[in-house]
Design a protein around this motif. Sequence first.
Motif, PDB file in Angstrom:
ATOM      1  N   THR A 167       0.962  -1.290  -0.228  1.00 12.09           N
ATOM      2  CA  THR A 167       0.568   0.270  -0.045  1.00 12.09           C
ATOM      3  C   THR A 167       0.280   1.317   0.085  1.00 12.09           C
ATOM      4  O   THR A 167       0.214   2.318   0.239  1.00 12.09           O
ATOM      5  CB  THR A 167      -0.721   0.255   1.462  1.00 12.09           C
ATOM      6  OG1 THR A 167       0.038   0.262   2.471  1.00 12.09           O
ATOM      7  CG2 THR A 167      -1.858  -1.061   1.805  1.00 12.09           C
ATOM      8  N   VAL A 168       2.499   1.537  -0.051  1.00 10.10           N
ATOM      9  CA  VAL A 168       3.041   2.212   0.142  1.00 10.10           C
ATOM     10  C   VAL A 168       2.901   3.344  -1.338  1.00 10.10           C
ATOM     11  O   VAL A 168       2.728   2.655  -2.687  1.00 10.10           O
ATOM     12  CB  VAL A 168       4.153   2.215   0.188  1.00 10.10           C
ATOM     13  CG1 VAL A 168       4.887   1.275  -1.495  1.00 10.10           C
ATOM     14  CG2 VAL A 168       5.352   2.877   0.347  1.00 10.10           C
ATOM     15  N   GLY A 169       2.963   4.555  -0.553  1.00  6.41           N
ATOM     16  CA  GLY A 169       1.643   5.317  -2.434  1.00  6.41           C
ATOM     17  C   GLY A 169       0.767   5.812  -2.058  1.00  6.41           C
ATOM     18  O   GLY A 169       1.056   6.500  -3.434  1.00  6.41           O
ATOM     19  N   LEU A 170      -0.350   4.636  -1.972  1.00  5.98           N
ATOM     20  CA  LEU A 170      -1.889   4.596  -2.331  1.00  5.98           C
ATOM     21  C   LEU A 170      -2.289   6.080  -1.783  1.00  5.98           C
ATOM     22  O   LEU A 170      -1.913   6.246  -0.270  1.00  5.98           O
ATOM     23  CB  LEU A 170      -1.869   3.449  -2.161  1.00  5.98           C
ATOM     24  CG  LEU A 170      -1.776   2.641  -2.497  1.00  5.98           C
ATOM     25  CD1 LEU A 170      -2.072   0.764  -2.883  1.00  5.98           C
ATOM     26  CD2 LEU A 170      -0.882   3.041  -4.813  1.00  5.98           C
ATOM     27  N   ASP A 171      -3.438   6.214  -2.186  1.00  6.09           N
ATOM     28  CA  ASP A 171      -4.270   7.219  -1.355  1.00  6.09           C
ATOM     29  C   ASP A 171      -4.745   6.469  -0.712  1.00  6.09           C
ATOM     30  O   ASP A 171      -5.310   4.759  -0.672  1.00  6.09           O
ATOM     31  CB  ASP A 171      -4.835   8.211  -2.067  1.00  6.09           C
ATOM     32  CG  ASP A 171      -6.318   7.685  -3.052  1.00  6.09           C
ATOM     33  OD1 ASP A 171      -6.634   6.692  -2.885  1.00  6.09           O
ATOM     34  OD2 ASP A 171      -6.207   7.933  -4.537  1.00  6.09           O
ATOM     35  N   PRO A 172      -5.504   7.086  -0.099  1.00  8.95           N
ATOM     36  CA  PRO A 172      -6.444   5.954   1.861  1.00  8.95           C
ATOM     37  C   PRO A 172      -7.532   5.171   0.181  1.00  8.95           C
ATOM     38  O   PRO A 172      -7.726   3.872   1.430  1.00  8.95           O
ATOM     39  CB  PRO A 172      -7.167   6.619   2.372  1.00  8.95           C
ATOM     40  CG  PRO A 172      -6.325   8.470   2.331  1.00  8.95           C
ATOM     41  CD  PRO A 172      -5.679   8.335   0.789  1.00  8.95           C
ATOM     42  N   ILE A 173      -7.872   5.360  -0.481  1.00 10.20           N
ATOM     43  CA  ILE A 173      -9.296   4.957  -0.481  1.00 10.20           C
ATOM     44  C   ILE A 173      -8.327   3.601  -1.777  1.00 10.20           C
ATOM     45  O   ILE A 173      -9.146   2.350  -1.810  1.00 10.20           O
ATOM     46  CB  ILE A 173     -10.075   5.520  -1.845  1.00 10.20           C
ATOM     47  CG1 ILE A 173     -10.897   6.847  -0.553  1.00 10.20           C
ATOM     48  CG2 ILE A 173     -11.376   4.803  -2.518  1.00 10.20           C
ATOM     49  CD1 ILE A 173     -11.694   7.341  -1.569  1.00 10.20           C
ATOM     50  N   GLU A 174      -7.532   4.148  -2.351  1.00 11.38           N
ATOM     51  CA  GLU A 174      -6.576   2.896  -3.601  1.00 11.38           C
ATOM     52  C   GLU A 174      -6.266   2.040  -2.404  1.00 11.38           C
ATOM     53  O   GLU A 174      -6.300   0.715  -2.641  1.00 11.38           O
ATOM     54  CB  GLU A 174      -5.435   3.657  -4.300  1.00 11.38           C
ATOM     55  CG  GLU A 174      -6.062   4.513  -5.549  1.00 11.38           C
ATOM     56  CD  GLU A 174      -4.691   4.777  -5.984  1.00 11.38           C
ATOM     57  OE1 GLU A 174      -3.809   5.065  -5.209  1.00 11.38           O
ATOM     58  OE2 GLU A 174      -5.236   4.718  -6.826  1.00 11.38           O
ATOM     59  N   ALA A 175      -5.669   2.364  -1.456  1.00 10.33           N
ATOM     60  CA  ALA A 175      -4.821   1.623  -0.061  1.00 10.33           C
ATOM     61  C   ALA A 175      -5.657   0.313   0.547  1.00 10.33           C
ATOM     62  O   ALA A 175      -5.815  -1.002   0.310  1.00 10.33           O
ATOM     63  CB  ALA A 175      -4.905   2.104   1.334  1.00 10.33           C
ATOM     64  N   GLU A 176      -7.397   1.030   0.695  1.00 11.15           N
ATOM     65  CA  GLU A 176      -8.015  -0.220   0.975  1.00 11.15           C
ATOM     66  C   GLU A 176      -8.549  -0.887   0.356  1.00 11.15           C
ATOM     67  O   GLU A 176      -8.879  -2.094   0.233  1.00 11.15           O
ATOM     68  CB  GLU A 176      -9.911   0.683   1.572  1.00 11.15           C
ATOM     69  CG  GLU A 176     -10.358  -0.190   2.109  1.00 11.15           C
ATOM     70  CD  GLU A 176     -10.108  -0.584   3.207  1.00 11.15           C
ATOM     71  OE1 GLU A 176      -8.857  -0.615   4.106  1.00 11.15           O
ATOM     72  OE2 GLU A 176     -10.624  -1.985   3.577  1.00 11.15           O
ATOM     73  N   HIS A 177      -8.238  -0.614  -0.835  1.00  9.51           N
ATOM     74  CA  HIS A 177      -8.932  -1.602  -1.729  1.00  9.51           C
ATOM     75  C   HIS A 177      -8.305  -2.537  -2.478  1.00  9.51           C
ATOM     76  O   HIS A 177      -8.595  -3.867  -2.370  1.00  9.51           O
ATOM     77  CB  HIS A 177      -8.826  -0.558  -3.786  1.00  9.51           C
ATOM     78  CG  HIS A 177     -10.124  -0.251  -3.603  1.00  9.51           C
ATOM     79  ND1 HIS A 177     -11.789  -0.607  -3.346  1.00  9.51           N
ATOM     80  CD2 HIS A 177     -10.641   1.423  -4.146  1.00  9.51           C
ATOM     81  CE1 HIS A 177     -12.187   0.376  -3.560  1.00  9.51           C
ATOM     82  NE2 HIS A 177     -12.009   1.580  -4.485  1.00  9.51           N
TER      83      HIS A 177
END
Length: 312
Positions: A167-177
């Motif tokens: 999840t490094v460098g992802l925004d919170p929504i992308e990280a959650e996906h």
Amino acid sequence: MVALEIVDVSRSFGRGDKAVQALKNVDLTLEPGETVGLLGVNGAGKTTLLKVISTLLLPTSGTVRVAGVDVVKQTREARRQLSVVLGGERGFYGRLSARDNIRYFGILSGLSHRAAAARGEQVLAQVGLTEVADRAVETYSKGMKQRLHIASGLLTTPKLLMLDEPTVGLDPIEAEHVREAVAQLRDSGVTILLTSHYMVDIERLARRVVILQAGQLTHDLPLERLLEQATSAAEVNVSGAGVPPLTNGEVMDGVRVVRSGPLDGGWNVTFEVRDWSPASLRALADLWPQAEVGDVRVLPANLERVFAQLTR
Ligand SMILES: Nc1ncnc2c1ncn2[C@@H]1O[C@H](COP(=O)(O)OP(=O)(O)O)[C@@H](O)[C@H]1O
Ligand SMILES: [Mg+2]
């Protein structure tokens, strides 16, 4: 048979004065179906460990077996047992659709055209990309590319899937996906070793947590144990007037001063309390024989703070 067995593995880079010992006598075993979170600050050795397991780096000493296969002595056979997702934006053909990329990588990994197409659909579904599989990869967000990397890592149905900071460098929504995709894999029984320096990934995905500090595995504990520490630990901020309390460093085992200083003509001290016990309450109470305590605020610890405490 265990999915992963690491025995006394060390790895250093460089020689002489400049030598860096990235891994020191690491021992770790993963049972089939386990999801283990490897937690450590930047430079702790997480990526080095994944690279050694996945045959991209040789260990300086020690043994690694994946599904019983020695990664040094039987490198090709070991590679068939595992996948490692190092992530990043690169590695795909941007003009091609995700579906075509996945099929292509399936064929490269030894599947027939037909098998690559069928397996490609399965892995795209496993990471939630079926609906957007006909879009060119260059239109994908970072998080979608990360999920495509994971899909690609699944093509060969590995016995062990390793994800490096997914999840490094992802925004919170992308990280959650991405976390959702990994949670689904975990629930379908894939053995996963996942690194992160974000507590939230580990909390959401792993049942067992190992902590790497300066190349050494210092903790190996069920997630609940870490959560217990997070619910018992707290920061206590106390302010008041008069003579400031006697506060320097470690008050007692498990109670220490984080910050102290003057405030509005009075004083202000923040303690970290690892767990509430009669002894820790007494230690706190003994500090202000003459001080006039004005205000006490308790900030419950979260997992980030527990991680910081454990790795200090
Ligand atoms: N190829 C390399 N050459 C020299 N030193 C390296 C190399 N790769 C990693 N290191 C060093 O090994 C240590 C661990 O790095 P790494 O495994 O990347 O940590 P992490 O992934 O936990 O951030 C660091 O001190 C890093 O500088
Ligand atoms: Mg790393």
